[in-house]
Design a protein around this motif. Structure first.
Motif, short mmCIF file in Angstrom:
data_model
loop_
_atom_site.label_atom_id
_atom_site.label_comp_id
_atom_site.label_asym_id
_atom_site.label_seq_id
_atom_site.Cartn_x
_atom_site.Cartn_y
_atom_site.Cartn_z
N LEU A 1 0.83 -1.20 0.00
CA LEU A 1 0.00 0.00 0.00
C LEU A 1 0.87 1.26 0.00
O LEU A 1 0.51 2.26 -0.62
N VAL A 2 1.99 1.20 0.70
CA VAL A 2 2.93 2.32 0.69
C VAL A 2 3.46 2.56 -0.72
O VAL A 2 3.58 3.70 -1.19
N ARG A 3 3.73 1.47 -1.44
CA ARG A 3 4.25 1.62 -2.81
C ARG A 3 3.20 2.24 -3.74
O ARG A 3 3.54 2.96 -4.67
N VAL A 4 1.92 1.93 -3.49
CA VAL A 4 0.86 2.55 -4.28
C VAL A 4 0.94 4.07 -4.16
O VAL A 4 0.81 4.80 -5.15
N VAL A 5 1.17 4.55 -2.93
CA VAL A 5 1.26 5.99 -2.71
C VAL A 5 2.54 6.55 -3.34
O VAL A 5 2.50 7.59 -4.02
N LEU A 6 3.65 5.86 -3.15
CA LEU A 6 4.92 6.36 -3.66
C LEU A 6 4.98 6.37 -5.19
O LEU A 6 5.71 7.16 -5.78
N ASN A 7 4.21 5.49 -5.82
CA ASN A 7 4.24 5.40 -7.29
C ASN A 7 3.10 6.16 -7.95
O ASN A 7 2.88 6.02 -9.16
N ALA A 8 2.37 6.96 -7.17
CA ALA A 8 1.22 7.69 -7.72
C ALA A 8 1.67 8.72 -8.75
O ALA A 8 2.55 9.55 -8.46
N ALA B 1 -5.91 -0.06 4.07
CA ALA B 1 -5.13 -0.29 5.29
C ALA B 1 -6.02 -0.29 6.52
O ALA B 1 -5.86 -1.12 7.43
N TRP B 2 -6.98 0.66 6.59
CA TRP B 2 -7.88 0.70 7.75
C TRP B 2 -8.71 -0.57 7.85
O TRP B 2 -9.07 -1.01 8.95
N ALA B 3 -9.07 -1.17 6.70
CA ALA B 3 -9.79 -2.43 6.74
C ALA B 3 -8.94 -3.51 7.40
O ALA B 3 -9.44 -4.33 8.18
N HIS B 4 -7.64 -3.51 7.12
CA HIS B 4 -6.73 -4.46 7.77
C HIS B 4 -6.63 -4.17 9.27
O HIS B 4 -6.51 -5.09 10.09
N VAL B 5 -6.65 -2.88 9.63
CA VAL B 5 -6.61 -2.53 11.06
C VAL B 5 -7.86 -3.06 11.76
O VAL B 5 -7.80 -3.64 12.84
N ASP B 6 -9.03 -2.88 11.14
CA ASP B 6 -10.28 -3.35 11.72
C ASP B 6 -10.31 -4.86 11.86
O ASP B 6 -10.95 -5.40 12.76
#
Length: 286
Positions: A217-224, A240-245
């Motif tokens: 998910l971090v790479r999705v942001v970095l490669n935007a 990511a929040w779904a994974h937290v939940d």
């Protein structure tokens, strides 16, 4: 004295007082360039500088080295987390965080202490507060109310003696340099995440699997691509929040990783935290 010299001197003084510091650009973002290619997820494990708040140090010699690597630095950041949190009270664009926090104090029965207070160029304030050992406060933007951001684990505050595009960050003229005071108990309670009803995980992923998911998910942001940064951040944050939940990831780790990635893409920390917080609220109400 140049802004660079003033920032370095101020950062070294902060380090003498026991704070962890690192250089910032005039945009209030980390000024040491990353040693990695775009899309990395390293947070300093490689041992090289260029990892944002993870560069923060209490070693004066290393701080000088970081500033030598950033000749255009005009400020410095104070790392939060550990035993310190920051309360960022904005007063701009029709928002008044001072009024909001005073309303919170009246509602919940606490009083803000006369603690270390930094005046920001826009007319707002940064309050430095201490927290008990073992307590982890996550970063948040607007969760406590309009104009109130919390700088916790993985976050930072701009230190006094820094210069940003809008002007200088200075000690409060009436308070001066005072000791950092404890966070009032009721305010600390508001800063902490509310206990959530967890869904039963479909599987019990290993820590390695969860870490790989967050790295992706971090790479999705970095490669935007240009023009999609905020949308990609929102999408990644929602996932990511779904994974937290589900109990697969920690809230503080998710927020810190995504906000850091977004700031490397050019968003301000405040913009990034607001987008991540918005994705969180959407998930809660969905």
């Amino acid at each position: 004295m140049t802004p660079w010299e003033k920032a370095l001197r101020s950062a070294l003084y902060a380090i003498e007082q026991g704070y962890k510091a690192f250089p910032l650009s005039i945009n209030k973002t980390p000024s040491v360039r990353s040693p990695h290619d775009k899309g990395h997820s390293c947070r300093g494990q490689c041992g090289k500088p260029g990892h944002g708040v993870h560069d923060a140090t209490t070693d004066p010699a290393y701080a000088r080295h970081l500033f030598d690597l950033s000749p255009r630095a005009t400020g410095y950041g104070i790392a939060c987390g550990g035993r310190m949190v920051g309360l960022d009270l904005d007063r701009k664009n029709g928002v008044n965080g001072v009024e909001t926090v005073n309303q919170l104090a009246a509602k919940h029965g606490f009083q803000l202490p006369q603690t270390m207070t930094i005046c920001t160029p826009s007319g707002g304030f940064h309050l430095w507060l201490s927290i008990p050992d073992g307590v982890t406060v996550p970063n948040s933007a607007g969760r406590l109310g309009l104009g109130i951001d919390v700088r916790g684990t993985g976050g930072y505050l701009v230190g006094p003696g820094s210069t940003g595009k809008a002007g200088e960050y200075t000690l409060h003229p009436k308070l001066g340099e005072v000791d950092v005071q404890p966070t009032p108990a009721q305010l600390l309670k508001l800063m902490l995440p509310k206990p959530a009803t967890r869904r039963i995980p479909r599987a019990d992923p290993s820590p390695v699997t969860a870490s790989k998911a967050l790295d992706g998910l971090v790479r999705v942001v970095l490669n935007a691509p240009e023009g999609t940064r905020n949308d990609r951040l929102y999408w990644a944050a929602a996932k990511a929040w779904a994974h937290v939940d589900d109990g697969h990831m920690g809230a503080a780790e998710v927020e810190a990783a995504l906000v850091e990635a977004a700031t490397r893409q050019g968003l301000t920390a405040g913009e990034a935290m607001r987008t991540v917080a918005s994705a969180r609220r959407a998930g809660v109400t969905a």
